[in-house]
Write a protein that holds these residues in place. Structure first.
Motif, PDB file in Angstrom:
ATOM      1  N   ASP A   1       0.740   5.957   0.704  1.00  0.00           N
ATOM      2  CA  ASP A   1       0.090   7.193   1.113  1.00  0.00           C
ATOM      3  C   ASP A   1       1.047   8.341   0.833  1.00  0.00           C
TER       4      ASP A   1
ATOM      5  N   LYS B   1       1.817   5.069   9.986  1.00  0.00           N
ATOM      6  CA  LYS B   1       1.687   3.737   9.402  1.00  0.00           C
ATOM      7  C   LYS B   1       2.106   2.660  10.405  1.00  0.00           C
TER       8      LYS B   1
ATOM      9  N   ARG C   1      -5.960   0.210   5.322  1.00  0.00           N
ATOM     10  CA  ARG C   1      -4.553   0.158   4.935  1.00  0.00           C
ATOM     11  C   ARG C   1      -4.197   1.057   3.764  1.00  0.00           C
TER      12      ARG C   1
ATOM     13  N   TYR D   1       0.822  -1.209   0.000  1.00  0.00           N
ATOM     14  CA  TYR D   1       0.000   0.000   0.000  1.00  0.00           C
ATOM     15  C   TYR D   1       0.856   1.259   0.000  1.00  0.00           C
TER      16      TYR D   1
ATOM     17  N   SER E   1      -0.450   2.225  12.955  1.00  0.00           N
ATOM     18  CA  SER E   1      -1.675   1.632  12.405  1.00  0.00           C
ATOM     19  C   SER E   1      -1.506   0.155  12.089  1.00  0.00           C
TER      20      SER E   1
ATOM     21  N   THR F   1       3.911  -1.395   3.048  1.00  0.00           N
ATOM     22  CA  THR F   1       3.786  -0.279   2.114  1.00  0.00           C
ATOM     23  C   THR F   1       4.943  -0.319   1.122  1.00  0.00           C
TER      24      THR F   1
ATOM     25  N   LEU G   1       5.082   4.906   0.396  1.00  0.00           N
ATOM     26  CA  LEU G   1       4.899   5.893   1.445  1.00  0.00           C
ATOM     27  C   LEU G   1       5.725   7.105   1.030  1.00  0.00           C
TER      28      LEU G   1
ATOM     29  N   LEU H   1       7.967  -0.452   6.099  1.00  0.00           N
ATOM     30  CA  LEU H   1       7.885   0.912   5.579  1.00  0.00           C
ATOM     31  C   LEU H   1       8.600   0.955   4.236  1.00  0.00           C
TER      32      LEU H   1
ATOM     33  N   ALA I   1      -3.721  10.714   5.698  1.00  0.00           N
ATOM     34  CA  ALA I   1      -2.451  10.027   5.933  1.00  0.00           C
ATOM     35  C   ALA I   1      -1.883  10.333   7.310  1.00  0.00           C
TER      36      ALA I   1
ATOM     37  N   SER J   1      -5.004   4.034   0.488  1.00  0.00           N
ATOM     38  CA  SER J   1      -5.190   5.479   0.357  1.00  0.00           C
ATOM     39  C   SER J   1      -6.250   5.750  -0.696  1.00  0.00           C
TER      40      SER J   1
ATOM     41  N   TYR K   1       0.613  -6.221   6.540  1.00  0.00           N
ATOM     42  CA  TYR K   1       0.393  -4.830   6.162  1.00  0.00           C
ATOM     43  C   TYR K   1       1.745  -4.213   5.805  1.00  0.00           C
TER      44      TYR K   1
ATOM     45  N   SER L   1       1.412  -1.307  10.309  1.00  0.00           N
ATOM     46  CA  SER L   1       2.300  -1.691   9.213  1.00  0.00           C
ATOM     47  C   SER L   1       3.596  -2.279   9.749  1.00  0.00           C
TER      48      SER L   1
END
Length: 682
Positions: free
Chosen positions: A234, A318, A261, A232, A321, A289, A292, A326, A254, A263, A287, A323
């Motif tokens: 953001d 993130k 998860r 994912y 939340s 990303t 980012l 990164l 964000a 955007s 989860y 994640s």
């Protein structure tokens, strides 16, 4: 050699690729995290585009990323960078993928290879060569790109076979760095197309621990479970927004802790309004990303000015939340390579023509910019990355909890935004984010937080405060300082600006109003308290360069002529100037000092619409003005060059362009100063 029990993840960051040779580490994943040799890890993935950097700079820049705390490299293979002419594949110079991968192996950096065929990346046609769009099917119809049409898949298979010639022997199973690959990008059609790409890749020899795709937008039909991990993203702002307002779109989300998860703000010019909805079953994946926002590019019509706080806040949110990876896009900026034609996205091309982007510049305001220059968030993100490296195994299995509302409106200052992640053993991390881009969130006073039955003292949370506090970790019942790292038995905390540091130990001892003493002296037994600057430079080698700044001579040789007419393109936003428009630009002659050593960076402080820099008549750099200076790495010049030409188009009244508050939008153009400084090298 470091023992296997410390995990290959430690080896990847701290040792050369010889750690791979004897025994290839096992890479697995489950619904929680990556698992390397049986140990959960929380990697930091940084995007760098090898073909947007000179080959001679690759090793140094990969090392800079590693020093910044990046533990996985992500890179696109842009189709039109390697096959701009049909049937002529170029793997030379800065297109030499194999050499880049060999450097990653030497530096101990795993790689996620994003192999398209569509990549976007603000590249002409999203990376699909012009000639593909002229292809016909046997029935005489135009070929459909990004489809399961056999004629298109034949071209993709040939592309994948060529890419495989560069990666053969460098896959993870071979002791190489390639850990995974991504298929296509931001695809919203049938999952069967992505599966067709995977089958092509497997057929030519790709055999990797896992495969990925972007988790947005929602697919019209799913990919079978386990075939590709959805990743994912953001961003704090987007050049792609059609609006010319400062805080347009859903980017404010964000900065809120939330269970959702993905955007709804990415690629709105292509995808339109998006709902907060994931494909069925995606909660069964970890989860992660991959996009980012480490910064943001400037398009001609919209030119955001990103702050270091933007990147740090989003990364912290993130993690808070849930994640466990990164992935920054971008972590390192770059420069579009030479081609038969310009290789930037623009409205005048046949496809992916939503925005007009700079011809050469792809700085992205990333932690490491176009020329490897570190921006402030290169340093500010390091303590977060050190934390993930040393505490990732503890953090990964912790569940995220959201005591604050998850759908906070833009600029709503009535809440303290916080979350916590709690483990089954009573350990926890508290995530606090009292920051939102371009909003003035106030100081929150007398804040009482309680997690895992531990009540922290009443806190004052300063405006702009972003931090991670620990509960029941490493012998501390709690600490009102951010936990950063644990090395050689030493625990490093970072003082939170504006928040007094209290540390209560499990044995009942309480330390109040603790002051930083740096790395040399503990505040209690094995606990060290650092200032923010000390934490940002913790374990970072001494720079080999000086901070000396030189003035550079320049003279204006021509005034700007008639103003150009700013046209609106096919996608309803302002178009960038053409090459011919620069015949009417103001012209400056810049004298290049001789005998410069190191990595001298030219810094042009100017005001104008668009600036271009030429060397012996050749365009070498360009810049869409947004209040930041124009930069150029002088070491890239041919030897003996003594003069550069700068051309600037003036700003006009009532331009259909978003300029940030940092930009001086007075009509006309001017150069206030030109200086030379050194890019730090570690």
């Amino acid at each position: 050699m470091i023992k296997r029990k410390l995990t290959i993840f430690f080896c990847l960051l701290m040792t050369a690729a010889t750690a791979w040779a004897a025994d290839v580490p096992e890479v697995k994943w489950d619904a929680t995290s990556l698992i390397i040799d049986g140990r959960r890890v929380c990697p930091v993935m940084g995007e760098i585009h090898y073909s947007r950097l000179p080959e001679a700079e690759w090793q140094q820049e990969v090392r800079k990323m590693k020093n910044g705390g990046v533990t996985i490299i992500a890179t696109y293979v842009f189709w039109n960078h390697i096959e701009e002419q049909e049937g002529i594949f170029r793997w030379d110079g800065q297109r030499n993928l194999r050499h880049f991968l060999e450097i990653c192996k030497e530096e101990g950096m795993p790689v996620v290879l994003r192999i398209g065929p569509f990549c976007h990346g603000e590249v002409r046609n999203g990376g699909i060569p012009d000639w593909v769009f002229g292809k016909k099917t046997s029935a005489g119809n135009a070929i459909r790109t990004r489809s399961e049409q056999p004629e298109f898949l034949v071209l993709v298979e040939r592309l994948y076979r060529q890419i495989f010639t560069q990666v053969q022997g460098l896959q993870w199973k071979d002791g190489g760095p390639i850990m995974a690959c991504q298929f296509d990008n931001e695809y919203r059609g049938r999952g069967s197309y992505l599966m067709a790409l995977k089958q092509l890749a497997l057929g030519v020899g790709f055999d990797l621990p896992f495969y990925t795709r972007t988790g947005w937008p929602e697919l019209s039909t799913p990919v079978p479970y386990g075939e590709m991990l959805p990743l994912y993203g953001d961003y704090a702002d987007g050049f792609w927004e059609r609006s010319l307002k400062a805080t347009a779109g859903n980017y404010y989300k964000a900065f809120n802790f939330k269970a959702f998860r993905s955007s709804t703000a990415i690629a709105t010019e292509q995808l339109g309004n998006q709902q907060e909805k994931l494909n069925k079953g995606e909660s069964l994946y970890p989860y992660f990303t991959c996009e980012l926002g480490g910064g943001m590019m400037t398009a001609y019509h919209r030119r955001p000015y990103l702050y270091s706080e933007d990147a740090y806040s989003m990364a912290l949110v993130k993690l808070g939340s849930g994640s466990n990876l990164l992935g920054y896009y971008m972590y390192h900026g770059g420069t579009n390579p030479e081609g038969i034609t310009w290789l930037n996205e623009m409205q005048r091309t046949v496809a992916t023509n939503y925005n007009d982007m700079p011809v050469k510049n792809y700085d992205f305001q990333a932690p490491l910019g176009e020329f490897g220059q570190p921006y402030p968030h290169y340093y500010s993100l390091r303590p977060l990355h050190l934390f993930l490296y040393d505490y990732g195994e503890i953090l990964a299995p912790m569940e995220a909890h959201f005591p604050c509302e998850q759908d906070i409106r833009k600029g709503d200052d009535s809440h303290l935004r916080w979350s916590y992640r709690e483990g089954a053993d009573g350990r926890a991390f508290i995530f606090i984010n009292n920051y939102e881009r371009l909003q003035n969130l106030s100081t929150k006073r007398n804040v009482q937080l309680e997690v895992c039955g531990v009540k922290l003292p009443k806190l004052t949370i300063p405006a702009g405060c972003m931090c991670i506090l620990s509960v029941n970790v490493d012998g501390m019942r709690y600490a009102t300082a951010q936990i950063v790292a644990k090395r050689d038995g030493k625990i490093y905390l970072q003082q939170v600006d504006g928040m007094p540091t209290t540390i209560e130990m499990q044995n009942g001892k309480k330390l109040k109003n603790v002051k930083p003493r740096g790395e040399a002296k503990p505040v209690y037994k094995n606990i060290y308290l650092l200032t923010q600057q000390e934490a940002e430079h913790l374990f970072l080698p001494q720079s080999e360069t000086t901070s000396e700044v030189l003035d550079c001579e320049f003279v204006k040789t021509k005034e700007a002529a008639d103003l150009r007419k700013i046209t609106i393109g096919i996608n309803k936003v302002a178009e960038e100037p053409t090459d011919d428009d620069f015949e009417q630009a103001a012209v400056y002659r810049i004298s290049v000092p001789q005998g410069l050593t190191g990595q001298p960076l030219l810094r042009i402080n100017y005001r104008g619409d668009v600036a271009r820099l030429y060397c012996m008549g050749k365009l070498i750099a360009d810049n869409f003005y947004n209040g930041r200076p124009m930069l150029y790495g002088l070491w890239r010049l041919p030897q003996g060059v003594t003069e550069l030409e700068l051309r600037i188009l003036p700003l006009q009244q009532s331009m259909p362009v978003y300029f940030p508050q940092e930009a001086d939008t007075t009509s006309g153009e001017a150069v206030s100063s030109i200086t030379i400084e050194q890019v730090p090298v570690w």
